[in-house]
Design a protein around this motif. Structure first.
Motif, PDB file in Angstrom:
ATOM      1  N   THR A   1       4.483   6.662  -7.109  1.00 29.86           N
ATOM      2  CA  THR A   1       3.438   7.811  -8.237  1.00 29.86           C
ATOM      3  C   THR A   1       4.312   8.369  -7.707  1.00 29.86           C
ATOM      4  O   THR A   1       4.444   9.646  -8.914  1.00 29.86           O
ATOM      5  N   GLU A   2       4.882   8.933  -6.530  1.00 26.53           N
ATOM      6  CA  GLU A   2       5.434  10.238  -6.825  1.00 26.53           C
ATOM      7  C   GLU A   2       6.630  10.926  -7.102  1.00 26.53           C
ATOM      8  O   GLU A   2       6.996  11.824  -7.698  1.00 26.53           O
ATOM      9  N   MET A   3       7.132   9.956  -7.081  1.00 22.68           N
ATOM     10  CA  MET A   3       8.477   9.119  -7.581  1.00 22.68           C
ATOM     11  C   MET A   3       8.980   9.635  -9.210  1.00 22.68           C
ATOM     12  O   MET A   3       9.350  10.002 -10.272  1.00 22.68           O
ATOM     13  N   ALA A   4       7.298   9.055  -9.817  1.00 19.45           N
ATOM     14  CA  ALA A   4       7.124   8.771 -11.741  1.00 19.45           C
ATOM     15  C   ALA A   4       8.200  10.345 -12.121  1.00 19.45           C
ATOM     16  O   ALA A   4       8.176   9.953 -13.183  1.00 19.45           O
ATOM     17  N   SER A   5       7.485  11.674 -11.542  1.00 19.77           N
ATOM     18  CA  SER A   5       7.795  12.498 -13.026  1.00 19.77           C
ATOM     19  C   SER A   5       9.353  12.813 -13.253  1.00 19.77           C
ATOM     20  O   SER A   5       9.107  13.420 -14.354  1.00 19.77           O
ATOM     21  N   SER A   6       9.914  11.814 -12.551  1.00 21.26           N
ATOM     22  CA  SER A   6      11.121  11.995 -12.850  1.00 21.26           C
ATOM     23  C   SER A   6      11.931  11.502 -13.037  1.00 21.26           C
ATOM     24  O   SER A   6      12.917  10.628 -13.300  1.00 21.26           O
ATOM     25  N   ASP A   7      10.646  10.243 -14.063  1.00 21.76           N
ATOM     26  CA  ASP A   7      11.460   9.485 -15.885  1.00 21.76           C
ATOM     27  C   ASP A   7      12.251   8.486 -14.880  1.00 21.76           C
ATOM     28  O   ASP A   7      13.084   8.624 -15.405  1.00 21.76           O
ATOM     29  N   LEU A   8      11.530   7.405 -14.507  1.00 19.08           N
ATOM     30  CA  LEU A   8      12.560   6.197 -13.875  1.00 19.08           C
ATOM     31  C   LEU A   8      13.111   5.632 -14.517  1.00 19.08           C
ATOM     32  O   LEU A   8      11.688   4.788 -15.588  1.00 19.08           O
ATOM     33  N   LEU A   9      14.743   4.972 -15.637  1.00 20.96           N
ATOM     34  CA  LEU A   9      14.651   3.294 -16.350  1.00 20.96           C
ATOM     35  C   LEU A   9      13.639   2.360 -15.394  1.00 20.96           C
ATOM     36  O   LEU A   9      12.951   1.657 -16.002  1.00 20.96           O
ATOM     37  N   TRP A  10      14.290   2.486 -13.959  1.00 21.78           N
ATOM     38  CA  TRP A  10      13.201   1.850 -13.267  1.00 21.78           C
ATOM     39  C   TRP A  10      13.459   1.943 -11.968  1.00 21.78           C
ATOM     40  O   TRP A  10      13.499   2.784 -11.326  1.00 21.78           O
ATOM     41  N   ILE A  11      12.484   1.299 -10.567  1.00 21.28           N
ATOM     42  CA  ILE A  11      12.043   1.395  -9.562  1.00 21.28           C
ATOM     43  C   ILE A  11      12.028   0.577  -9.115  1.00 21.28           C
ATOM     44  O   ILE A  11      12.402  -0.971  -9.415  1.00 21.28           O
ATOM     45  N   GLU A  12      13.369  -0.145  -8.337  1.00 17.72           N
ATOM     46  CA  GLU A  12      14.198  -1.617  -7.663  1.00 17.72           C
ATOM     47  C   GLU A  12      13.995  -1.582  -6.359  1.00 17.72           C
ATOM     48  O   GLU A  12      13.858  -1.220  -5.306  1.00 17.72           O
TER      49      GLU A  12
ATOM     50  N   ALA B   1       3.282  -7.158  -8.979  1.00 15.77           N
ATOM     51  CA  ALA B   1       2.299  -6.594 -10.488  1.00 15.77           C
ATOM     52  C   ALA B   1       1.551  -5.702 -10.660  1.00 15.77           C
ATOM     53  O   ALA B   1       0.704  -5.020 -11.637  1.00 15.77           O
ATOM     54  N   ALA B   2       0.956  -5.192  -9.337  1.00 12.86           N
ATOM     55  CA  ALA B   2      -0.376  -4.747  -9.059  1.00 12.86           C
ATOM     56  C   ALA B   2       0.493  -3.058  -9.397  1.00 12.86           C
ATOM     57  O   ALA B   2       0.124  -2.443  -9.855  1.00 12.86           O
ATOM     58  N   LEU B   3       1.683  -2.899  -8.813  1.00 13.55           N
ATOM     59  CA  LEU B   3       2.463  -1.608  -8.744  1.00 13.55           C
ATOM     60  C   LEU B   3       3.086  -1.324  -9.416  1.00 13.55           C
ATOM     61  O   LEU B   3       2.651   0.339 -10.551  1.00 13.55           O
ATOM     62  N   ARG B   4       3.743  -1.831 -10.807  1.00 13.30           N
ATOM     63  CA  ARG B   4       4.052  -1.999 -12.071  1.00 13.30           C
ATOM     64  C   ARG B   4       3.146  -1.789 -13.116  1.00 13.30           C
ATOM     65  O   ARG B   4       2.616  -0.729 -13.717  1.00 13.30           O
TER      66      ARG B   4
ATOM     67  N   ALA C   1       0.678  -1.334  -0.234  1.00  9.39           N
ATOM     68  CA  ALA C   1       0.417   0.021  -0.227  1.00  9.39           C
ATOM     69  C   ALA C   1       1.391   1.246  -0.332  1.00  9.39           C
ATOM     70  O   ALA C   1       0.548   1.941  -0.660  1.00  9.39           O
ATOM     71  N   GLU C   2       2.107   1.919   1.206  1.00 12.33           N
ATOM     72  CA  GLU C   2       2.670   3.051   0.450  1.00 12.33           C
ATOM     73  C   GLU C   2       3.381   2.796  -0.141  1.00 12.33           C
ATOM     74  O   GLU C   2       4.312   4.070  -0.830  1.00 12.33           O
ATOM     75  N   ALA C   3       3.789   1.455  -1.377  1.00 14.42           N
ATOM     76  CA  ALA C   3       4.577   1.534  -2.954  1.00 14.42           C
ATOM     77  C   ALA C   3       3.928   1.901  -2.801  1.00 14.42           C
ATOM     78  O   ALA C   3       4.415   3.325  -4.192  1.00 14.42           O
ATOM     79  N   VAL C   4       2.406   2.497  -3.579  1.00 15.21           N
ATOM     80  CA  VAL C   4       2.097   3.345  -4.392  1.00 15.21           C
ATOM     81  C   VAL C   4       1.860   3.996  -4.360  1.00 15.21           C
ATOM     82  O   VAL C   4       3.024   4.938  -5.577  1.00 15.21           O
ATOM     83  N   ASP C   5       1.745   5.156  -3.639  1.00 19.32           N
ATOM     84  CA  ASP C   5       2.113   6.605  -3.171  1.00 19.32           C
ATOM     85  C   ASP C   5       3.605   6.910  -3.527  1.00 19.32           C
ATOM     86  O   ASP C   5       3.493   7.660  -3.775  1.00 19.32           O
ATOM     87  N   ALA C   6       4.753   6.292  -2.677  1.00 15.02           N
ATOM     88  CA  ALA C   6       5.789   6.393  -2.738  1.00 15.02           C
ATOM     89  C   ALA C   6       5.934   6.544  -4.361  1.00 15.02           C
ATOM     90  O   ALA C   6       6.955   7.100  -5.009  1.00 15.02           O
TER      91      ALA C   6
END
Length: 376
Positions: free
Chosen positions: A219-230, A243-246, A212-217
């Motif tokens: 999403t907030e980082m996504a605007s920095s255009d990440l190649l991946w979240i590890e 899979a759901a987060l992705r 649950a925490e990962a979705v918000d975190a």
């Protein structure tokens, strides 16, 4: 012998393993900032276990096992792995897997598999030396002579000035892909601002959040255009939540550093939860399963972006595997100054690139004198 692997033809006079020795090292490092935190404590050394396999006919091979919890790994090598390996032939590719099966009640992950990793890597080194060719040749032939290395920054504990300063430093050294070990969107945004829009940026959170925490975190980082979240989720094998987060965030995922064994990678791919699989040669059982994972992930059109931030024979072995794979991937490299770089002289990084070693086996042996200097 596994598909795609041709280490050497068996002969009547193949050398046998005479001795296995484990060397736990604690190597001081400087990452130009206060020490990062690891396992709840300040981290001032990079720890690893080097494994030396001596044969009855002279050739010596070097391997590496994950060493952050080195007392357990050294014990596993000395008391469990070595007794089953000594006396066995070095051209027996199935030996590490048989030892893994014998010792399965000790666990299908952790210290035992890490110890077996060191043995497997050292055996590949010996086979290459006996054949007079690099390990990449034994794996079917070299596909490339240079590999991109990316700067894997250690944690700066959210300090934005340090993040910006070290990103600038890495770019100045010629690195292009850059990976952070930060957990805030502000730190990621600071890195993006320093790197500019054209540099690939990855973020490793080391299993920071619940699903649950990962979705918000993320999403907030996504605007920095990440190649991946590890490794965004704890526990790392919660593939359904990954899979759901992705799907929810649209940010590509990278996982696999904490996989218990090679079978986990097939489960990841089946769960459609990963864009970049990250097997670690020094954790997963060595180069034999690493090559199999590359083959399976390639067939699934998923990139195998190996986890290999360290600098010993496991690092050299990963370079040899990357040189032989059809897929192109960058190599993980901790961005810091090491007091002793076990294999750095064989694979110097120039402007973000590594030239694949030409020597037989892994490409070179660590300096035993320096090993003794930094041995625990």
């Amino acid at each position: 012998m596994r598909a795609g692997v041709s280490p050497m033809g068996k002969t009547m006079n193949a050398p046998r393993i005479a001795d296995i020795a484990a060397f736990a090292l604690r190597i001081p490092f400087d990452h130009w900032a206060p020490p990062p935190t690891f396992a709840g404590r300040p981290r001032t050394t990079l720890d690893t276990v080097l494994v030396r396999v001596t044969t009855d006919q002279g050739p010596v091979g070097w391997g590496e096992a994950y060493g952050s919890f080195w007392p357990a790994v050294v014990a596993a090598i000395d008391h469990w792995v070595a007794p089953f390996a000594v006396g066995q032939r070095v051209d027996d590719v199935g030996l590490p897997a048989r030892i893994e099966r014998i010792l399965h009640n000790l666990g299908r992950a952790g210290a035992t598999i890490h110890a077996i990793s060191g043995l497997d890597i050292a055996l590949w080194d010996i086979r290459g030396k006996l054949a007079g060719v690099p390990v990449s040749t034994l794996l079917g032939g070299r596909k490339r002579n240079r590999i991109v290395a990316y700067a894997s920054l250690l944690s700066y504990n959210g300090d934005l000035d340090s993040v910006r300063r070290i990103v600038d430093r890495a770019l100045g050294a010629g690195f292009q892909p850059i990976k952070l070990h930060e957990r805030t969107a502000d730190a990621v945004a600071a890195a993006r601002a320093a790197a500019g829009p054209n540099v690939s940026l990855m973020v490793d959170t080391n299993c920071a959040w619940s699903p649950a925490e990962a979705v918000d975190a993320v999403t907030e980082m996504a605007s920095s255009d990440l190649l991946w979240i590890e490794e965004p989720i704890w526990p790392p094998e919660d593939f359904a939540s990954l899979a759901a987060l992705r799907q929810t965030t649209g940010v590509p995922t990278a996982i696999g550093e904490n996989a218990g064994n090679a079978l986990d990678f097939k489960k990841m791919l089946a769960a459609d939860c990963v864009d970049y699989v990250q097997p670690s040669a020094i954790k997963i059982g060595g180069l034999t399963p690493l090559w199999d994972i590359c083959t399976v992930s390639g067939a699934a059109e998923t990139t195998s972006a190996h986890h290999s931030p360290f600098s010993g024979p496991g690092y050299l072995g990963t370079i040899q595997v990357l040189a032989a794979t059809v897929q192109t991937a960058a190599l993980d490299r901790f961005y810091c100054d090491l007091a002793f770089d076990p294999c750095g002289s064989f694979v110097p990084i120039g402007r973000g690139f590594i030239d694949v070693p030409e020597g037989p086996g892994l490409g070179g042996d660590p300096d035993i004198g320096l090993i003794d200097q930094y041995r625990v």
